[in-house]
Design a protein around this motif. Structure first.
Motif, PDB file in Angstrom:
ATOM      1  N   ILE A  13      -0.640   4.001   6.098  1.00  0.00           N
ATOM      2  CA  ILE A  13       0.469   4.733   5.478  1.00  0.00           C
ATOM      3  C   ILE A  13       1.466   5.110   6.574  1.00  0.00           C
ATOM      4  O   ILE A  13       1.111   5.807   7.521  1.00  0.00           O
ATOM      5  N   VAL A  18       4.227   6.212   1.467  1.00  0.00           N
ATOM      6  CA  VAL A  18       3.333   6.215   0.308  1.00  0.00           C
ATOM      7  C   VAL A  18       2.740   4.824   0.146  1.00  0.00           C
ATOM      8  O   VAL A  18       3.400   3.828   0.459  1.00  0.00           O
ATOM      9  N   ILE A  19       1.483   4.759  -0.304  1.00  0.00           N
ATOM     10  CA  ILE A  19       0.876   3.476  -0.663  1.00  0.00           C
ATOM     11  C   ILE A  19       0.218   3.608  -2.027  1.00  0.00           C
ATOM     12  O   ILE A  19      -0.120   4.700  -2.474  1.00  0.00           O
ATOM     13  N   ARG A  20       0.037   2.478  -2.658  1.00  0.00           N
ATOM     14  CA  ARG A  20      -0.653   2.402  -3.946  1.00  0.00           C
ATOM     15  C   ARG A  20      -2.148   2.229  -3.695  1.00  0.00           C
ATOM     16  O   ARG A  20      -2.562   1.485  -2.801  1.00  0.00           O
ATOM     17  N   ALA A  29      -1.229   7.191  -6.073  1.00  0.00           N
ATOM     18  CA  ALA A  29      -0.315   7.094  -4.936  1.00  0.00           C
ATOM     19  C   ALA A  29      -0.831   8.044  -3.866  1.00  0.00           C
ATOM     20  O   ALA A  29      -1.182   9.196  -4.152  1.00  0.00           O
ATOM     21  N   TYR A  31       0.078   9.715  -0.125  1.00  0.00           N
ATOM     22  CA  TYR A  31       1.251  10.036   0.686  1.00  0.00           C
ATOM     23  C   TYR A  31       0.833  10.569   2.047  1.00  0.00           C
ATOM     24  O   TYR A  31      -0.192  11.235   2.173  1.00  0.00           O
ATOM     25  N   GLY A  43      -0.501   7.482  -9.869  1.00  0.00           N
ATOM     26  CA  GLY A  43       0.399   6.511  -9.274  1.00  0.00           C
ATOM     27  C   GLY A  43       1.569   6.072 -10.125  1.00  0.00           C
ATOM     28  O   GLY A  43       2.426   5.325  -9.656  1.00  0.00           O
ATOM     29  N   HIS A  51       5.449   2.337 -11.009  1.00  0.00           N
ATOM     30  CA  HIS A  51       4.642   2.618  -9.821  1.00  0.00           C
ATOM     31  C   HIS A  51       5.430   3.446  -8.797  1.00  0.00           C
ATOM     32  O   HIS A  51       6.453   2.985  -8.284  1.00  0.00           O
ATOM     33  N   ALA A  53       4.529   4.167  -5.812  1.00  0.00           N
ATOM     34  CA  ALA A  53       4.413   3.628  -4.453  1.00  0.00           C
ATOM     35  C   ALA A  53       5.598   2.733  -4.094  1.00  0.00           C
ATOM     36  O   ALA A  53       5.825   2.450  -2.920  1.00  0.00           O
TER      37      ALA A  53
END
Length: 103
Positions: A13, A18-20, A29, A31, A43, A51, A53
């Motif tokens: 990250i 942010v990533i899914r 999601a 953060y 998410g 989404h 993300a």
């Protein structure tokens, strides 16, 4: 009973990013805050299931990529319309280099 799940590496990250994370048929999601804390929310935007993300993180806010609604990812609070329903949040922590979430 909630379970702690290893979701990713902290290095996955970007700072203020942010990533899914998909688990158990649901999308979350994760953060990374300006102070290197980690947070987790549902998410998908509560307005149109987009989404998050894919959105823009600024300080402690995530902006939905479709209609520019915004949420405070620490609390899930909807900050800017069109969303008017808050996001559900989940506990998140770092464990060495791993990010774990309590689902």
């Amino acid at each position: 009973m909630a379970d702690w799940i290893t979701a990713c590496k902290l290095a996955d990250i970007e700072a203020e990013g942010v990533i899914r994370f998909d688990h158990g048929g649901r999308t979350y999601a994760i953060y990374r805050s300006p102070s290197d804390e980690v947070f987790c929310t549902d998410g998908l935007c509560t307005h149109e299931a987009i989404h998050l993300a894919d959105g823009l993180v600024m300080d402690y806010e995530i902006e939905c990529p479709k209609h520019s609604g915004a949420f405070d990812y620490r609390t899930g609070e909807a900050l800017r319309m069109p969303p008017c329903v808050n996001l559900k949040t989940y506990r998140a922590e770092t464990d060495g280099t791993d990010v774990r979430v309590c689902l």
